[in-house]
Design a protein around this motif. Sequence first.
Motif, PDB file in Angstrom:
ATOM      1  N   UNK A   7       0.797  -1.278  -0.048  1.00  0.00           N
ATOM      2  CA  UNK A   7       0.158   0.108   0.018  1.00  0.00           C
ATOM      3  C   UNK A   7       0.936   1.300  -0.010  1.00  0.00           C
ATOM      4  N   UNK A   8       2.021   1.079   0.558  1.00  0.00           N
ATOM      5  CA  UNK A   8       2.864   2.375   0.713  1.00  0.00           C
ATOM      6  C   UNK A   8       2.911   3.251  -0.533  1.00  0.00           C
ATOM      7  N   UNK A   9       3.359   2.479  -1.642  1.00  0.00           N
ATOM      8  CA  UNK A   9       3.732   3.300  -2.836  1.00  0.00           C
ATOM      9  C   UNK A   9       2.290   4.054  -3.384  1.00  0.00           C
ATOM     10  N   UNK A  10       1.244   3.527  -3.315  1.00  0.00           N
ATOM     11  CA  UNK A  10       0.157   3.939  -3.781  1.00  0.00           C
ATOM     12  C   UNK A  10      -0.161   5.086  -2.839  1.00  0.00           C
ATOM     13  N   UNK A  11      -0.242   5.214  -1.233  1.00  0.00           N
ATOM     14  CA  UNK A  11      -0.283   6.140  -0.444  1.00  0.00           C
ATOM     15  C   UNK A  11       0.764   7.279  -0.875  1.00  0.00           C
ATOM     16  N   UNK A  12       1.837   7.141  -1.181  1.00  0.00           N
ATOM     17  CA  UNK A  12       2.782   8.109  -1.498  1.00  0.00           C
ATOM     18  C   UNK A  12       2.530   8.831  -2.737  1.00  0.00           C
ATOM     19  N   UNK A  13       1.895   7.975  -3.650  1.00  0.00           N
ATOM     20  CA  UNK A  13       1.474   8.755  -4.898  1.00  0.00           C
ATOM     21  C   UNK A  13       0.454   9.539  -4.699  1.00  0.00           C
ATOM     22  N   UNK A  14      -0.798   9.096  -4.082  1.00  0.00           N
ATOM     23  CA  UNK A  14      -1.777   9.693  -3.920  1.00  0.00           C
ATOM     24  C   UNK A  14      -1.845  10.865  -2.713  1.00  0.00           C
ATOM     25  N   UNK A  15      -0.823  10.704  -1.942  1.00  0.00           N
ATOM     26  CA  UNK A  15      -0.881  11.745  -0.724  1.00  0.00           C
ATOM     27  C   UNK A  15       0.721  11.773  -0.552  1.00  0.00           C
ATOM     28  N   UNK A  16       1.339  12.959  -1.429  1.00  0.00           N
ATOM     29  CA  UNK A  16       2.608  13.071  -1.441  1.00  0.00           C
ATOM     30  C   UNK A  16       3.138  13.647  -0.112  1.00  0.00           C
ATOM     31  N   UNK A  17       2.360  14.650   0.554  1.00  0.00           N
ATOM     32  CA  UNK A  17       2.943  15.257   1.467  1.00  0.00           C
ATOM     33  C   UNK A  17       2.564  14.466   2.868  1.00  0.00           C
ATOM     34  N   UNK A  18       1.832  13.347   2.769  1.00  0.00           N
ATOM     35  CA  UNK A  18       1.641  12.534   4.081  1.00  0.00           C
ATOM     36  C   UNK A  18       2.917  11.689   4.681  1.00  0.00           C
ATOM     37  N   UNK A  19       3.532  11.679   5.524  1.00  0.00           N
ATOM     38  CA  UNK A  19       4.431  10.968   6.169  1.00  0.00           C
ATOM     39  C   UNK A  19       3.931   9.623   6.310  1.00  0.00           C
ATOM     40  N   UNK A  20       4.618   8.628   5.977  1.00  0.00           N
ATOM     41  CA  UNK A  20       4.347   7.039   6.412  1.00  0.00           C
ATOM     42  C   UNK A  20       5.490   6.470   7.257  1.00  0.00           C
ATOM     43  N   UNK A  21       4.825   5.895   8.449  1.00  0.00           N
ATOM     44  CA  UNK A  21       5.684   5.052   9.377  1.00  0.00           C
ATOM     45  C   UNK A  21       5.340   3.734   9.446  1.00  0.00           C
ATOM     46  N   UNK A  22       6.188   2.876   8.632  1.00  0.00           N
ATOM     47  CA  UNK A  22       5.753   1.271   8.630  1.00  0.00           C
ATOM     48  C   UNK A  22       6.493   0.752   9.856  1.00  0.00           C
ATOM     49  N   UNK A  23       5.564  -0.190  10.277  1.00  0.00           N
ATOM     50  CA  UNK A  23       6.235  -1.066  11.649  1.00  0.00           C
ATOM     51  C   UNK A  23       5.674  -2.595  11.346  1.00  0.00           C
ATOM     52  N   UNK A  24       6.330  -3.280  12.141  1.00  0.00           N
ATOM     53  CA  UNK A  24       5.653  -4.667  12.381  1.00  0.00           C
ATOM     54  C   UNK A  24       6.135  -5.299  13.689  1.00  0.00           C
ATOM     55  N   UNK A  25       5.757  -6.449  13.840  1.00  0.00           N
ATOM     56  CA  UNK A  25       5.958  -7.297  15.145  1.00  0.00           C
ATOM     57  C   UNK A  25       6.511  -8.562  14.637  1.00  0.00           C
ATOM     58  N   UNK A  26       6.864  -8.627  13.097  1.00  0.00           N
ATOM     59  CA  UNK A  26       7.637  -9.792  12.825  1.00  0.00           C
ATOM     60  C   UNK A  26       9.125  -9.645  12.870  1.00  0.00           C
ATOM     61  N   UNK A  27      10.020 -10.642  13.294  1.00  0.00           N
ATOM     62  CA  UNK A  27      11.313 -10.307  13.246  1.00  0.00           C
ATOM     63  C   UNK A  27      12.117 -11.617  12.529  1.00  0.00           C
ATOM     64  N   UNK A  28      13.239 -11.520  12.478  1.00  0.00           N
ATOM     65  CA  UNK A  28      13.982 -12.657  11.616  1.00  0.00           C
ATOM     66  C   UNK A  28      13.845 -12.584  10.176  1.00  0.00           C
ATOM     67  N   UNK A  29      13.792 -14.007   9.711  1.00  0.00           N
ATOM     68  CA  UNK A  29      13.998 -14.126   8.475  1.00  0.00           C
ATOM     69  C   UNK A  29      12.778 -13.491   7.413  1.00  0.00           C
TER      70      UNK A  29
END
Length: 99
Positions: free
Chosen positions: A67-89
């Motif tokens: 989703x991030x590339x789409x959001x960046x394209x339609x909302x270029x002024x909006x900052x994105x903070x991506x996170x996850x609880x996954x770790x490792x491989x």
Amino acid sequence: MPKKRIFVVDDNPAVRSMVRQLFESEANYVMVGEAENGRDAIAKAVFVKPDLIVLDLSMPVMSGLDAAPFLRRVLPETRLLLFTVHYGGKLNGWHWRLV
């Protein structure tokens, strides 16, 4: 100074609630919406135009990473903070897509 507008995206309602509470506890932020997957986030965020989208990397239907590339394209002024609880491989290949 106007409050920063925050939008949270995670498939887990408990995580969305915790992130929402974190931002709501601070005077400089206001929650403007939530979504449970990337597709839902794109559909909703374009209408509320948040200053920041807090986005989980791994979700069903459409991941935050997709989703991030789409959001960046339609909302270029909006900052994105991506996170996850996954770790490792599982994360090893993701960082290359983010660069």
